[in-house]
Scaffold this motif. Structure first.
Motif, PDB file in Angstrom:
ATOM      1  N   PHE A  70       0.828  -1.202   0.000  1.00 23.52           N
ATOM      2  CA  PHE A  70       0.000   0.000   0.000  1.00 23.52           C
ATOM      3  C   PHE A  70       0.866   1.257   0.000  1.00 23.52           C
ATOM      4  O   PHE A  70       0.596   2.200  -0.720  1.00 23.52           O
ATOM      5  N   LYS A  71       1.924   1.239   0.793  1.00 23.93           N
ATOM      6  CA  LYS A  71       2.806   2.412   0.876  1.00 23.93           C
ATOM      7  C   LYS A  71       3.575   2.646  -0.409  1.00 23.93           C
ATOM      8  O   LYS A  71       3.817   3.786  -0.792  1.00 23.93           O
ATOM      9  N   THR A  72       4.007   1.575  -1.069  1.00 23.76           N
ATOM     10  CA  THR A  72       4.839   1.733  -2.257  1.00 23.76           C
ATOM     11  C   THR A  72       4.037   1.865  -3.548  1.00 23.76           C
ATOM     12  O   THR A  72       4.544   2.372  -4.528  1.00 23.76           O
ATOM     13  N   ASN A  73       2.785   1.414  -3.536  1.00 22.01           N
ATOM     14  CA  ASN A  73       2.026   1.419  -4.776  1.00 22.01           C
ATOM     15  C   ASN A  73       0.968   2.516  -4.768  1.00 22.01           C
ATOM     16  O   ASN A  73      -0.212   2.265  -4.982  1.00 22.01           O
ATOM     17  N   SER A  76      -1.589   3.079  -7.792  1.00 20.66           N
ATOM     18  CA  SER A  76      -2.792   2.297  -8.031  1.00 20.66           C
ATOM     19  C   SER A  76      -4.038   3.054  -7.568  1.00 20.66           C
ATOM     20  O   SER A  76      -5.154   2.673  -7.888  1.00 20.66           O
ATOM     21  N   ILE A  77      -3.845   4.129  -6.832  1.00 24.46           N
ATOM     22  CA  ILE A  77      -4.957   4.965  -6.383  1.00 24.46           C
ATOM     23  C   ILE A  77      -5.211   5.987  -7.484  1.00 24.46           C
ATOM     24  O   ILE A  77      -4.337   6.811  -7.791  1.00 24.46           O
ATOM     25  N   VAL A  84      -6.022  12.121 -13.716  1.00 19.96           N
ATOM     26  CA  VAL A  84      -7.331  11.700 -13.209  1.00 19.96           C
ATOM     27  C   VAL A  84      -7.971  12.833 -12.420  1.00 19.96           C
ATOM     28  O   VAL A  84      -9.163  13.122 -12.582  1.00 19.96           O
ATOM     29  N   ARG A  85      -7.179  13.487 -11.573  1.00 16.70           N
ATOM     30  CA  ARG A  85      -7.720  14.605 -10.775  1.00 16.70           C
ATOM     31  C   ARG A  85      -8.212  15.723 -11.674  1.00 16.70           C
ATOM     32  O   ARG A  85      -9.301  16.269 -11.477  1.00 16.70           O
TER      33      ARG A  85
END
Length: 180
Positions: A70-73, A76-77, A84-85
């Motif tokens: 989660f911290k390194t990827n 993927s968000i 995207v924003r």
């Protein structure tokens, strides 16, 4: 406390590893699995907390693996991606119900998102030019073929009469082929 099946435990551990609060996880479990649990029970599945010290090795390993991913990827968000924003902001801006004041705020937000974008492009171009210059050997970045001699002198500092003595050969710039 409710007895939980393995898929629910895995869901809880992975959610906590992604920095969700125990209350958020309890609500998600209720929605996803139709099981109502207390946030205190959820907290017992977090090995970084004192209440999670008795968690099984399998679940602890899953927690740490999920947290590291989660911290390194972060990419993927979707909202971590500037495009995207900006696309989402554009959709909001194009909404016919949007009033002028909100549109002005969106324009400011667009500007904030784009701040530094030109500098990033310039940095990328400069780095590419620097790499090219080094590859071709042009200018200051070119390899200097001048040989350099490095001499290391070891002195036994434990002796009372030990002191630094400069190497006259190195100071003169002459190279000796004999060894001492």
């Amino acid at each position: 406390m409710a007895t939980l099946r393995e898929p629910v435990k895995v869901f809880i551990v992975q959610s906590l590893a992604c920095f969700e609060t125990p209350q958020q996880v309890a609500d998600a479990v209720k929605q996803e699995f139709k099981i109502e649990i207390e946030r205190q029970q959820v907290a017992s599945y977090d090995p970084t907390k004192p209440t999670g010290k008795n968690l099984s090795k399998k679940l602890k390993d899953l927690f740490h693996k999920t947290r590291a991913e989660f911290k390194t990827n972060v990419f993927s968000i979707p909202l971590a991606n500037k495009a995207v924003r900006l696309n989402e902001l554009q959709k909001i801006y194009d909404d016919p119900k949007m009033n002028r004041i909100l549109k002005l705020k969106l324009i400011r937000q667009f500007k904030d998102e784009m701040q530094g974008y030109e500098l990033q492009l310039l940095d990328i171009q400069l780095k590419q030019l620097e790499i090219e210059r080094i590859k071709t050997g042009d200018g200051e970045g070119a390899d200097d073929p001048t040989p350099v001699k490095v001499t290391i002198q070891v002195v036994d500092a434990s002796r009372s009469d030990a002191e630094y003595q400069p190497d006259t050969e190195c100071a003169s710039g002459k190279v000796s082929t004999t060894s001492k």
